[in-house]
Design a protein around this motif. Structure first.
Motif, short mmCIF file in Angstrom:
data_model
loop_
_atom_site.label_atom_id
_atom_site.label_comp_id
_atom_site.label_asym_id
_atom_site.label_seq_id
_atom_site.Cartn_x
_atom_site.Cartn_y
_atom_site.Cartn_z
N LEU A 94 0.86 -1.19 0.00
CA LEU A 94 0.00 0.00 0.00
C LEU A 94 0.89 1.23 0.00
CD1 LEU A 94 -2.82 -1.03 2.50
CD2 LEU A 94 -2.75 -1.27 0.01
N VAL A 95 0.71 2.07 -1.03
CA VAL A 95 1.57 3.23 -1.22
C VAL A 95 0.69 4.49 -1.23
CG1 VAL A 95 3.30 4.32 -2.68
CG2 VAL A 95 3.13 1.82 -2.62
N PRO A 96 0.70 5.26 -0.11
CA PRO A 96 -0.08 6.50 -0.09
C PRO A 96 0.59 7.58 -0.94
CG PRO A 96 1.14 6.23 1.96
CD PRO A 96 1.41 5.01 1.13
N LEU A 97 -0.24 8.33 -1.67
CA LEU A 97 0.27 9.44 -2.47
C LEU A 97 -0.86 10.47 -2.60
CD1 LEU A 97 2.64 10.59 -4.11
CD2 LEU A 97 1.67 9.47 -6.12
N HIS A 100 -4.77 9.67 -2.28
CA HIS A 100 -5.05 8.31 -2.75
C HIS A 100 -4.06 7.31 -2.19
CE1 HIS A 100 -6.88 10.94 -5.82
NE2 HIS A 100 -7.83 10.03 -5.79
N VAL A 101 -4.39 6.05 -2.38
CA VAL A 101 -3.48 4.96 -2.02
C VAL A 101 -3.39 4.03 -3.22
CG1 VAL A 101 -3.08 2.97 -0.52
CG2 VAL A 101 -4.06 5.07 0.43
N PHE A 102 -2.16 3.79 -3.68
CA PHE A 102 -1.94 2.80 -4.74
C PHE A 102 -1.78 1.44 -4.09
CE2 PHE A 102 -0.75 6.57 -7.09
CZ PHE A 102 -1.15 6.29 -8.38
N GLU A 103 -2.46 0.44 -4.64
CA GLU A 103 -2.25 -0.95 -4.24
C GLU A 103 -1.35 -1.57 -5.30
OE1 GLU A 103 -6.21 -2.58 -4.16
OE2 GLU A 103 -6.56 -1.84 -2.13
N ALA A 117 -0.11 -1.93 -10.46
CA ALA A 117 -0.60 -0.96 -9.47
C ALA A 117 -2.03 -0.58 -9.82
CB ALA A 117 0.28 0.28 -9.46
N GLU A 118 -2.88 -0.50 -8.79
CA GLU A 118 -4.26 -0.06 -8.98
C GLU A 118 -4.52 1.12 -8.06
OE1 GLU A 118 -6.81 -3.35 -8.07
OE2 GLU A 118 -6.29 -4.41 -9.90
N ILE A 119 -5.38 2.01 -8.51
CA ILE A 119 -5.82 3.13 -7.69
C ILE A 119 -7.33 3.20 -7.78
CG2 ILE A 119 -5.40 4.77 -9.58
CD1 ILE A 119 -4.77 6.88 -7.39
N GLU A 120 -7.99 3.27 -6.62
CA GLU A 120 -9.44 3.42 -6.58
C GLU A 120 -9.78 4.90 -6.55
OE1 GLU A 120 -11.98 1.02 -4.27
OE2 GLU A 120 -10.78 -0.79 -4.59
N LEU A 121 -10.81 5.26 -7.31
CA LEU A 121 -11.20 6.65 -7.46
C LEU A 121 -12.66 6.85 -7.08
CD1 LEU A 121 -9.52 7.13 -10.96
CD2 LEU A 121 -8.58 7.80 -8.75
N LEU A 127 -8.66 13.35 -10.87
CA LEU A 127 -7.23 13.54 -11.03
C LEU A 127 -6.49 12.92 -9.84
CD1 LEU A 127 -7.18 17.27 -12.18
CD2 LEU A 127 -7.04 15.22 -13.61
N PHE A 128 -5.28 12.45 -10.10
CA PHE A 128 -4.45 11.87 -9.04
C PHE A 128 -2.98 12.06 -9.39
CE2 PHE A 128 -5.49 8.59 -12.09
CZ PHE A 128 -4.28 7.96 -12.35
N ASP A 129 -2.14 12.08 -8.37
CA ASP A 129 -0.70 12.20 -8.57
C ASP A 129 -0.15 10.88 -9.10
OD1 ASP A 129 -0.68 14.80 -7.54
OD2 ASP A 129 -0.43 14.08 -5.49
#
Length: 158
Positions: A94-97, A100-103, A117-121, A127-129
């Motif tokens: 789990l990578v916070p940015l 958001h958090v990337f899995e 890598a997945e990101i839930e929106l 938009l996300f970094d």
């Protein structure tokens, strides 16, 4: 509609995510059903287990129905014995940015070498970094769906 999952999926181009991760967990999962209209998944994640039903993705591959409930690990273990073909194993970071958090899933076993890598929106055009280790977007590319990796593992892609 309630229970919508909105996510985007990317390949990962370096292991820099490991230094940025705030947790890591082992996941074992199998599929009781991988019909194109729906999947039924059993997952053991750390010391918890879940039964998940997912519907068909929209045309972009970003949004679909998802329903999940926690089950006990003994039940999950018994259900995994009934699952289709390849059982998936992976380490999830789990990578916070930003907000958001990337899995980031580092696959093992027959899918070793694949890192996604997945990101839930909250909505499809949110938009996300983007971290520098994030690679090509594969949202909507069916071969990267976990249900398909259980049928045609990464090792067989060559």
């Amino acid at each position: 509609m309630e229970h919508l999952e909105i996510e985007r999926k990317f390949l990962v181009r370096s292991d820099m995510y490991k230094q940025e991760a705030n947790s890591q967990e082992r996941i074992v999962q199998g599929f009781l059903n991988t019909h194109p209209e729906r999947t039924v998944r059993v997952r053991i994640k750390g010391d918890a287990a879940f039964l998940t039903i997912k519907g068909k993705s929209n045309q972009a591959g970003t949004t679909r129905f998802e329903w999940e409930t926690e089950i006990n690990i003994a039940e999950a273990t018994n259900l995994i014995d009934l699952c289709e073909e390849v059982i998936l194993e992976k380490n999830r970071f789990l990578v916070p940015l930003g907000n958001h958090v990337f899995e980031v899933d580092e696959f093992l076993g027959e899918n070793k070498g694949l890192v996604v890598a997945e990101i839930e929106l909250q909505h499809e055009d949110e938009l996300f970094d983007r971290p520098e280790w994030l690679g090509k977007e594969v949202t909507g590319d069916v071969k990267y769906y976990n249900s398909q990796l259980s049928k045609k593992p990464f090792k067989d892609w060559l």
